[in-house]
Structure formats: structure tokens, C-alpha cells
Design an enzyme around this catalytic site. Structure first.
Site, short mmCIF file in Angstrom:
data_model
loop_
_atom_site.label_atom_id
_atom_site.label_comp_id
_atom_site.label_asym_id
_atom_site.label_seq_id
_atom_site.Cartn_x
_atom_site.Cartn_y
_atom_site.Cartn_z
N GLU A 239 -4.65 4.00 -0.38
CA GLU A 239 -5.53 3.13 0.41
C GLU A 239 -6.91 3.78 0.55
O GLU A 239 -7.41 3.95 1.67
CB GLU A 239 -4.93 2.85 1.79
CG GLU A 239 -3.55 2.23 1.77
CD GLU A 239 -3.00 1.95 3.16
OE1 GLU A 239 -3.78 2.00 4.15
OE2 GLU A 239 -1.78 1.67 3.28
N GLU B 6 3.95 4.97 7.59
CA GLU B 6 3.39 5.82 8.64
C GLU B 6 4.45 6.35 9.61
O GLU B 6 4.26 6.34 10.83
CB GLU B 6 2.27 5.06 9.38
CG GLU B 6 1.13 4.67 8.44
CD GLU B 6 0.08 3.77 9.08
OE1 GLU B 6 0.24 3.39 10.26
OE2 GLU B 6 -0.91 3.44 8.39
#
Length: 557
Positions: free
Chosen positions: A438, A333
Site C-alpha cells: 500500500e 493489521e
């Protein structure tokens, strides 16, 4: 009676002709995109789609020749006459594309499609600039028929110009047809199985059953440490998935919560369990760039101390699991967050990629990010910004030859499927494997429907090479989406996944011809081939690799 039969045949022929005509007229989906900022824009996709019919109207004059869309004096309001009025169809996906640039500077430009229900749908956002043209690709869905609008917004004070705009409608059935065509091309192959008897002669009229047992398209799920103590969880998980990600157990805060007190025991046991069941693991993650996910002791370190702690963490986790993971999420991220680059400088992420590759050069190295394909209104991880960051890492000295992957977390609420496909088209231009890493969908009345749409869209896209669900089971509740209850009986979303698993590894049964040959169209993978024939004392079973080849010879003795 003959007259009636003739009329019936004629009627059926006409119906068949109409159906074939409709199918032959269907517009194929154009997966092309361009990640470059170019001096001259390309021609519009689909010839402009429905926008080509607007070229003589006042609102659309010059849309393919550098039309001014936004006034420099106001960065959010379109100039007079720049809103395109379009007639939209019920239950249609709309693919939108345009070449855009600004009169000065650089900034984000957002395309909005207003549907007949009054909803303002973000169809795409890109970073663009003044000295070249950038391609926006995305779209939105209209669930009602009627009038709609297309307009653009920007976050800077500059004129926005557009060329080569296109808006192409596809019915839901047409959109599904695109998926089917892509699946047949990308995920399946025509195979030829030749069966011979012990004498080497063709075994005609043999019963052959093909059942996939391994490989094929990677579809996995997140795994939690509870699996170590619960045989029922282990059975439920390993009977379905051959790919997995440890949800938290490899993360820095799980292995060294207190400084210099490392503990890999849980992660080690989970890796051993995966190896026992021949499950391929994604390494998640080396570092997480979110300030809030750092241990208190890490946040307090000086720059020299942080470098020392990071070098120790990187060496220990990567070398420990070298050869045991197929991927590493290297800096998690790092479009939304910048803890390490804020502390160590703008090249910190690139340095970490290089250091991981030095220790383990086999896995694919990923930037793992959320909202790139699921949320067009989040400005941080836009496809163009993702690619720009990835390019900076690739261009860093020493990083040119590394193996890269694009990791898209894919945490959806209500999916914008045309935007998802258009974004994947753009990201595919990097020419590296894309994984949905995910996948989950927020709970709502249409959760199952939304999950299936996302999964099918990912599975069908030519650039997507694997999907991992984020449905890790916890006794006290899952992160967002549970596939099973606490007794390991499937919930509706779990049933949806089981249906897809069954569908995407479907085998085949049939008989060999006079030459001992059976031909079939199968999903990629390894298959158990079972042969039965009255000349055989017992049935014959062999495993063949139809993932890398399309022909196999079975010696049935």
C-alpha cells in the site's frame, strides 16, 4: 604537439585510474541478517565499519565484548562512557548493526544515532531478552558533516549489553550503486535471441526490436469503484498497471454492512474488469482486526454468534473469488489490533489462515501491516515482532505447509531509507515473498523525491517480489497520494511513477550477428520480438517468454 598529447593521455589515464581505484575500494552492502536469538553473537558486519577505529577509546572499550550500555537503575539513560562518539560525513547513509541482550527479562531496545544537525534518529528497535543475543539491523542518514553519537534506550529496567556493533557509511552514490547491482542481479538477465529465415538458416544483420508486454516485476495500484463508470479512469489505470488491489470493495463492511444482507455486486464487477484487462488481483481482505473498522452489529455479537458470522464471511468471500486472486490479506493489521484474538483467543489469526487455505490453497496468504519498515518509533509492528507473529501462525498445528507472504503497507512520511533496507534484510530471513502492498508518501515539498526513493529501494531489494501503490483515485480526493487529477492528467507523483514504469520495462533494439544471434541484458518479462530484414516480405512479430528462460529462437518467414 606530441608532448601535449602525451601529457593529456597521461592525465586521462591517471583520472581513469583514480576513478577505478575509488570504485574498487567501495564497500559492498551486506544484506545478511539473523532473526534467531542465539547463544553466541556473530562477528560485526563490515569488520565494525567506522567503529573499529574507536576500539582504543574509552567510550568504545569492550564494545565487541559485551559492553554494558544502560544502567539497570535507569531504563533510558546510558551509563557513563557508553555513548559512542563518531565522526559523520555529509550526505551519507549509515548502516547500523549490533548484537544486543538484556541482563534480565525481555523488552524493546532502541538504537539512536544523533547526527551533527542535532537530530535524534531512531536507527532501529528490536525485542531482545536475557538468555540470548538478538541482532539489530537498521540505520539513519547524516546530511551534515561533524560529530555524532550512538546510544541505546530500553523500555524495561535492565542492563543492556552489546557485542559485534558496526556502523558503515555509504555515500548516496554508493547506495545507488548497491541498487543498480541488485537490480541487475535480481530483475534482469542476459538473453540470447537467435533469428532464422524460412530456410532454417541464420538470418544475419536482421533488425531486432524487443518490447516488454507482460509479466516482469509486479507493480500495481489500488483501484476504486469509480472505475466502473468512468472510461477515462479505466483507460488511465489499465494502460499502466497489471496488478491491483480493490481499495475497500472486498472488505467485510462493503459486502455485508447489514447483517445477513450480503452484496458483492460492486466487487464482482471490479473483478470482471480486472479479468478483462488481464490484471492480477490481491484479495484485500478477509478480516480486518481493527475494532473501529467492525460494523456495529459485529461488535455486539456473542462469541458463538461471532464465530458463526465469521465462518459465513470467510466461506463466502474466499470461495467466491477462489482462482481470481493471487493473494489474500488474511487478517489485516493484527500487530496493531486484536479484535478477533481478543474475542476468540490468541490462536484466532492462525485458525483463520488455516481456514482460508482449506477453501483456496492457491493464493499466497499475507499478514498485512503498517509501520514495519516506515516508522521505527512505532513499537507494535517492529520487524522482530512481525516475524514472531508470523512464526506463531506458521507453527500452529496444520499450518506448516501453507504459502505465506509478508505484506508491508509502506505508508511513509519522511523515509528513513537505511532503516527501511535494514528492516527488509531482517524480514527476508523468513524466506517468504515480501510485497510492499500500500505504498504512498505524505504530501510535502519532497513528496516526489521521497516516493521515488521508496520505490527504488523496494524494487532493488532481493527479497521484495512486488509493489502495489495506494494511490487509488477518488473524485473527492485520495487517501493520501493522488497520481492524477480529476481529468486524469498526471500529477507530479504520477509522472514519477510513469518514469519508473518506463525505466523498469525498457526493451532493446539491435542487429543480429553473422550467426543470426542478438544478445542483450533485459528486465524479466514477456517480450514482443519484431524482426525486419530485406529478405523478408514483411516484418515478423513473435511473443517470447524471457521471464522463465534466457534464450529464444525466432523463425522469420
Amino acid at each position: 604537439m606530441k608532448i601535449y598529447t602525451g601529457k593529456l593521455v597521461f592525465l586521462l589515464a591517471m583520472i581513469l585510474f583514480e576513478v577505478c581505484s575509488v570504485r574498487s575500494d567501495r564497500v559492498p552492502y551486506d544484506y545478511s541478517a539473523n532473526m534467531e536469538c542465539v547463544k553466541e553473537p556473530e562477528k560485526p558486519l563490515y569488520g565494525g565499519g567506522i567503529l573499529k577505529d574507536l576500539k582504543d577509546t574509552e567510550a568504545a572499550k569492550g564494545y565487541a565484548g559485551g559492553k554494558k550500555l544502560l544502567s539497570e537503575k535507569c531504563k533510558s539513560a546510558p551509563v557513563k562512557g557508553s555513548v559512542l562518539k563518531v565522526e559523520l560525513k555529509k550526505d551519507h547513509h549509515y548502516a547500523l548493526s549490533a548484537w544486543l541482550k538484556l541482563s534480565k527479562g525481555a523488552g524493546d531496545v532502541r538504537a539512536v544515532l544523533v547526527t551533527p544537525d542535532g537530530k535524534f534518529n531512531t536507527a532501529g528497535v528490536i525485542v531482545t531478552q536475557s538468555d540470548c543475543w538478538t541482532m539489530l539491523k537498521g540505520g539513519a542518514t547524516s546530511y551534515d558533516a561533524g560529530k555524532g553519537d550512538i546510544f541505546f534506550e530500553t523500555n524495561v529496567t535492565a542492563e543492556v549489553m552489546a557485542e559485534g556493533m558496526a556502523l558503515q557509511p555509504f555515500s548516496f552514490d554508493e547506495w545507488k550503486d548497491h541498487r543498480t547491482e541488485s537490480i541487475k542481479k535480481e530483475r534482469m538477465k542476459k538473453v540470447k535471441i537467435t533469428v532464422e529465415g524460412a530456410d532454417g538458416k541464420a538470418l544475419a544483420d536482421a533488425e531486432v526490436k524487443l518490447e516488454r508486454v507482460a509479466k516482469g516485476f509486479p507493480l500495481g495500484n489500488a483501484m476504486t469503484k469509480e472505475i466502473l463508470d468512468m472510461p477515462e479512469y479505466e483507460r488511465w489505470f489499465t494502460s499502466r498497471f497489471q496488478y491491483a488491489t480493490l481499495e475497500n470493495e472486498m472488505k467485510w463492511y462493503s459486502t455485508e454492512f447489514h447483517q445477513n444482507k450480503e452484496d458483492y455486486r460492486v466487487a464482482d464487477k471490479m473483478v470482471e474488469l480486472a479479468e478483462k484487462h488481464n490484471i492480477s488481483l490481491r484479495g484485500h481482505n478477509v478480516f480486518w482486526d481493527d475494532q473501529t473498522e467492525q460494523m456495529e452489529w459485529v461488535s455486539k455479537l456473542s462469541v458463538p454468534q461471532l464465530k458463526e458470522a465469521m465462518a459465513k464471511r470467510l466461506k463466502n468471500v474466499v470461495t467466491r473469488y477462489a482462482g481470481k486472486v493471487i493473494h489474500w490479506d488474511v487478517v489485516n493489521e493484527n500487530l496493531h489490533f486484536s479484535f478477533f484474538e481478543g474475542k476468540l483467543g490468541k490462536d484466532a489469526s492462525a485458525e483463520i489462515f488455516k481456514d482460508v487455505a482449506k477453501l483456496d490453497d492457491k493464493p499466497i496468504l499475507f499478514m498485512n501491516e503498517f509501520n514495519t519498515i516506515e516508522q521505527p518509533n512505532d513499537p507494535a509492528p517492529l520487524p522482530t515482532k512481525y516475524l514472531a507473529k508470523l512464526n506463531k501462525i506458521r507453527e500452529y498445528p496444520g499450518n506448516g505447509g501453507l504459502k505465506y507472504g509478508i505484506g508491508l503497507e509502506s505508508h511513509f512520511s519522511t523515509p528513513n531509507i537505511p532503516y527501511m533496507r535494514g528492516s527488509l534484510d531482517t524480514l527476508a530471513q523468513a524466506k517468504v515473498p515480501i510485497w510492499l502492498t500500500e505504498v504512498d508518501v505524505a504530501k510535502c515539498p519532497k513528496q516526489v523525491e521521497h516516493l521515488e526513493e521508496v520505490m527504488r529501494e523496494g524494487f532493488a531489494h532481493p527479497a521484495v517480489k512486488g509493489i502495489v501503490l495506494w494511490g487509488a483515485w477518488h473524485a473527492k480526493g485520495c487517501y493520501v497520494m493522488c497520481l492524477t487529477d480529476n481529468n486524469f492528467k498526471n500529477l507530479p507523483v504520477g509522472d514519477a511513477i510513469d518514469k519508473l514504469l518506463h525505466e523498469w520495462k525498457a526493451g532493446h533494439s539491435g542487429k543480429t550477428d553473422s550467426k543470426g544471434v542478438l544478445e542483450a541484458e533485459l528486465f524479466h518479462g514477456e517480450y514482443n520480438v519484431t524482426v525486419k530484414h530485406n529478405k523478408l516480405k514483411d516484418h515478423c512479430v513473435q511473443t517470447v517468454d524471457l521471464d522463465s528462460k534466457a534464450e529464444a529462437k525466432i523463425k522469420a518467414a
